[in-house]
Design an enzyme around this catalytic site. Structure first.
Site, PDB file in Angstrom:
ATOM      1  N   ARG A 102       3.781  -4.947   4.061  1.00 13.74           N
ATOM      2  CA  ARG A 102       4.309  -3.618   4.371  1.00 13.74           C
ATOM      3  C   ARG A 102       5.250  -3.656   5.571  1.00 13.74           C
ATOM      4  NH1 ARG A 102      -0.916   0.340   3.169  1.00 13.74           N
ATOM      5  NH2 ARG A 102      -0.353   0.738   1.009  1.00 13.74           N
ATOM      6  N   LYS A 124     -11.821   1.738  -2.484  1.00 12.33           N
ATOM      7  CA  LYS A 124     -11.622   3.168  -2.244  1.00 12.33           C
ATOM      8  C   LYS A 124     -11.985   3.892  -3.536  1.00 12.33           C
ATOM      9  CE  LYS A 124      -8.019   2.721   1.290  1.00 12.33           C
ATOM     10  NZ  LYS A 124      -6.586   2.785   1.544  1.00 12.33           N
TER      11      LYS A 124
HETATM   12  C1  3PG Z   1      -2.675   3.265   1.657  1.00 17.45           C
HETATM   13  O1  3PG Z   1      -3.054   2.258   2.230  1.00 17.45           O
HETATM   14  O2  3PG Z   1      -2.901   3.493   0.464  1.00 17.45           O
HETATM   15  C2  3PG Z   1      -1.857   4.240   2.424  1.00 17.45           C
HETATM   16  O3  3PG Z   1      -1.584   3.757   3.695  1.00 17.45           O
HETATM   17  C3  3PG Z   1      -2.540   5.575   2.480  1.00 17.45           C
HETATM   18  O4  3PG Z   1      -3.772   5.433   3.112  1.00 17.45           O
HETATM   19  P1  3PG Z   1      -4.954   6.433   2.765  1.00 17.45           P
HETATM   20  O5  3PG Z   1      -5.395   6.098   1.373  1.00 17.45           O
HETATM   21  O6  3PG Z   1      -6.006   6.175   3.795  1.00 17.45           O
HETATM   22  O7  3PG Z   1      -4.402   7.835   2.830  1.00 17.45           O
HETATM   23 MG    MG Z   2      -4.668   4.315  -0.509  1.00 18.65          MG
END
Ligand code: 3PG
Ligand code: MG
Length: 397
Positions: A38, A199
């Site tokens: 990034r 996530k």
């Molecule tokens: C990511 O890593 O997907 C972006 O930086 C956004 O981060 P977030 O999912 O914590 O909003």
């Molecule tokens: Mg993310």
């Protein structure tokens, strides 16, 4: 989708303070940045502004500090990395907004860079608060969003700020939006996706939409643990997300209704801890002290089949804890197989997500994909045709 507001190439930017919203949310392990993709990607853009004698004020977040100062999530270690890549002075400001940040933004010389502290240390960032955004906007004269990967968040440094300052879509952001839009319109079938990572809740939500477009969905990574548990297996001490049962049932139902094949791991690599020995186990042999850290051989073979059957494939989210060698086979083999088929069978391969890109780089497969996005959630949401709040505010009205 409307056209995005772009900065006029011929605009004189000398001495102008450009607020550049970038995504420096990079993976950090024991204080060291483990993947600079990034940072590397945005470096040429910063260089261009430096060349034009602008003052570059960088805003970014790192992790999810939830509105509180968290030293572990400071952007400070990124400043020397940037300085090295840019060959220009990069100052770091301990504040992410406010009088000191504004003062410093005026103090730096043309062609210099000021990196502000993690914007998510303030709760007003995530609540997209107007006054906060207004003060934030005072650190610059022009705002440019190069953080496509954050554009699915209605956060102050992405959305509300554009109400207070002359705002534009950056070059990379526009490019990324165009490529992804093009891919959704012309995707060759069968289309499959491999979704993984940790996530979980964010991705499970998106899966509900993906079922309508994909012929096969493969679930790997920590989020697969929810599915394994749902099937009635013990997942021991593995990571999983609570209270997702209804969502899971819904996804399984939608897959059936849309004739979308759902593939979940049938065997896994477990260990008692990161340090202890890795062991291959079928799902019914997982015990109370096991932690699932990668997918097993049979699962990899099943994924090979899916990749072979696909004309277009999306990959978002590693299959396991690939940072550690003994848990990296799943992600490594996915990356290699996609690379092979992209090169020899004209598979269209699209990958996205910070961790996924890190894995692809680690396994030296970055030239084996048709397109690699550095975004995660934003990438998937745009693929779904959703309107991203951070993009919407940059459309020409
Ligand atoms: C990511 O890593 O997907 C972006 O930086 C956004 O981060 P977030 O999912 O914590 O909003
Ligand atoms: Mg993310």
């Amino acid at each position: 989708m409307g056209k995005l507001k772009a900065l006029d190439k011929n605009l004189n930017l000398a001495d102008k303070r450009i607020i550049l919203r970038v995504d420096l949310n990079v993976p950090i392990l024991e204080g060291k940045v483990t993947d600079k993709s990034r940072i590397n990607k945005v470096t040429p853009v910063i260089k261009e502004f430096i060349k034009k004698k602008a003052k570059v004020i960088i805003i970014s977040h790192l992790g999810r500090p939830k509105g509180k100062i968290n030293k572990k999530l400071s952007l400070k270690p990124i400043a020397p990395i940037l300085e090295n890549l840019l060959n220009s002075k990069v100052y770091f400001c301990n504040e992410s907004y406010g009088p000191t940040a504004i003062e410093k933004s005026n103090e730096i010389k043309s062609g210099e860079v000021l990196l502000l502290e993690n914007v998510r240390f303030n709760k007003e960032e995530e609540t997209n608060e107007g006054n906060f955004a207004k003060v934030l906007s005072k650190t610059g004269d022009i705002y440019v969003n190069e953080a496509f990967s954050c554009s699915h968040r209605a956060h102050a440094s992405v959305c509300e700020i554009t109400k207070h300052i002359d705002s534009y879509a950056g070059k990379l952001l526009s490019e990324e939006v165009n490529v992804i839009n093009m891919l959704t319109d012309n995707a060759k079938k069968p289309v499959s996706c491999i979704i993984g990572g940790s996530k979980i809740s964010t991705k499970i939500g998106i899966l509900g939409n993906l079922v309508k477009k994909m012929q096969t969905i493969v679930i790997v990574g920590a989020m697969a643990n929810n599915f394994i548990k749902h099937k009635g297996h013990n997942i021991g001490k593995s990571l999983f997300e609570k209270n997702q049962e209804d969502l899971l049932k819904d996804i399984i139902k939608k897959c059936e209704a849309n004739n979308c094949k759902l593939v979940i791991p049938e065997d896994v690599i477990v260990a008692k801890s990161f340090e202890s020995e890795a062991e291959l186990k079928p799902l019914n042999k997982i015990d109370d002290t096991d932690i699932i850290l990668d997918i097993g051989k049979n699962t990899i073979n099943e994924i090979y089949k899916t990749i072979d059957e696909s004309k277009t494939i999306l990959w978002n989210g590693p299959a396991g804890y690939f940072e550690i060698e003994k848990f990296s086979a799943g992600s490594n083999k996915i990356a290699k197989k996609i690379t092979e088929n992209t090169k020899s069978k004209s598979l269209t391969s699209i990958a996205g997500g910070g961790d996924t890109v890190a894995a692809i780089n680690k396994f030296s497969c970055s030239d084996g994909f048709t397109y690699i996005s550095t975004a995660g959630g934003a990438f998937l949401e745009l693929l779904e045709g959703k309107i991203l709040p951070g993009i919407k505010v940059l459309e020409i009205k």
